[in-house]
Design an enzyme around this catalytic site. Structure first.
Site: not given
Ligand code: ATR
Length: 285
Positions: A68, A108
């Site tokens: 990520k 997210d």
């Protein structure tokens, strides 16, 4: 049915075999009649893997641990909130006749905000975060985007202070915790995840200080934290809701369409019951 015009999507991670995202996104494609397929991929090398996605015509790709942060070096542009969080979990490939651009996003925070927004208007509210890892960064910066005031507590105080300083919010030490009242509490740590499902990230006697309690842990679906919270009259939000809404935000970025939420949630629940998840469950079918 896969044919010559099937559009390619997927997830890169290592490990990736346990991911619930293929079930969620493929169910959404099938439900809406979209000719797309979403594949799990474990690149041996991130640079090679990224070049492959670009070259092979992928349209959208999820990014999970451990890529990520490292993926950000390869992108043509990064969404400003993803930049603040310091992590990208979603790639969007914009393809024209002559060029390919890859844009990085982070969904997210969109997932956690949407899960919370179902029960609370975040603007002007105070939220206590437990944890100072990657999940805390995404949820915390997301709350700030939504106009909430964030408080942060963490087992390792130095790490908690550091993230609190970066977010411009107040750090709460373990000693101060009993005095804290807030509109919501969010556990962003893995505490309570199977096989340690009896563990709690906070003294349960303090839960009555928080009318809304959300957990990012979704295995078990009803964590001990959420059970203790519900027993004290709090609204409890499970971790699958955030996972579902972060996936829904990806789906919309890639297809331009609203996600079929109940279909995606049921696909996640079915996948949690399948052997790939390999976790003890209490999830009602
Ligand atoms: P992620 O990127 O998934 O958020 P991480 O960066 O490893 O994962 O962060 C994990 C968070 O969970 C940290 O805040 C960690 O606390 P420490 O900073 O003290 O390590 C917290 N955490 C993990 N296990 C914990 C436990 N048993 N008790 C309390 N906090 C825990």
């Amino acid at each position: 049915m896969i044919n010559g015009t099937t559009q390619l999507f997927g997830i890169i991670g290592d490990p990736v075999a346990h991911s619930l995202s293929p079930a969620m996104h493929n169910a959404a494609f099938a439900h809406l009649g979209i000719n797309g397929v979403y594949l799990p991929m474990r690149p041996a090398d991130l640079a090679d893997g990224f070049r492959g996605l670009r070259s092979l015509g992928f349209i959208g790709v999820s990014v999970t641990v451990p890529f990520k942060v490292a993926i950000m070096d390869f992108l043509d542009a990064i969404d400003p909130v993803a930049r603040k969080i310091g992590a990208v979990n979603t790639l969007v490939f914009e393809r024209t006749e002559t060029a390919i651009r890859c844009i990085g996003h982070n969904t997210d925070w969109l997932g956690s905000n949407r899960a919370l927004a179902e029960v609370i208007d975040l603007s002007g509210r105070t939220v206590l975060l437990i944890g100072a890892g990657g999940a805390a960064r995404a949820v915390g910066f997301g709350l700030i985007e939504a106009g909430a005031r964030v408080l942060l507590t963490n087992r390792t105080e130095a790490k908690g202070y550091e993230l609190a300083a970066q977010m411009g919010c107040r750090f709460i030490s373990a000693a101060e915790l009993p005095q804290v009242q807030a509109d919501a509490l969010i556990n962003t740590t893995s505490v309570g995840m199977a096989p340690h499902q009896d563990d709690l990230p906070i003294d349960p006697e303090l839960l009555s200080h928080f009318p809304v309690v959300m957990d990012i842990v979704y295995a078990p679906l009803t964590t001990r934290l959420l059970r203790e919270a519900a027993a004290r009259g709090c609204r409890a939000i499970d971790g699958l809701t955030m996972l579902q809404y972060q996936g829904a935000a990806q789906f919309t970025l890639w297809t331009g369409r609203e996600a079929p939420h109940p279909v995606m949630r049921q696909a996640l629940i079915d996948a949690l019951h399948s052997p790939i998840a390999n976790i003890p469950l209490d999830v009602p079918r």
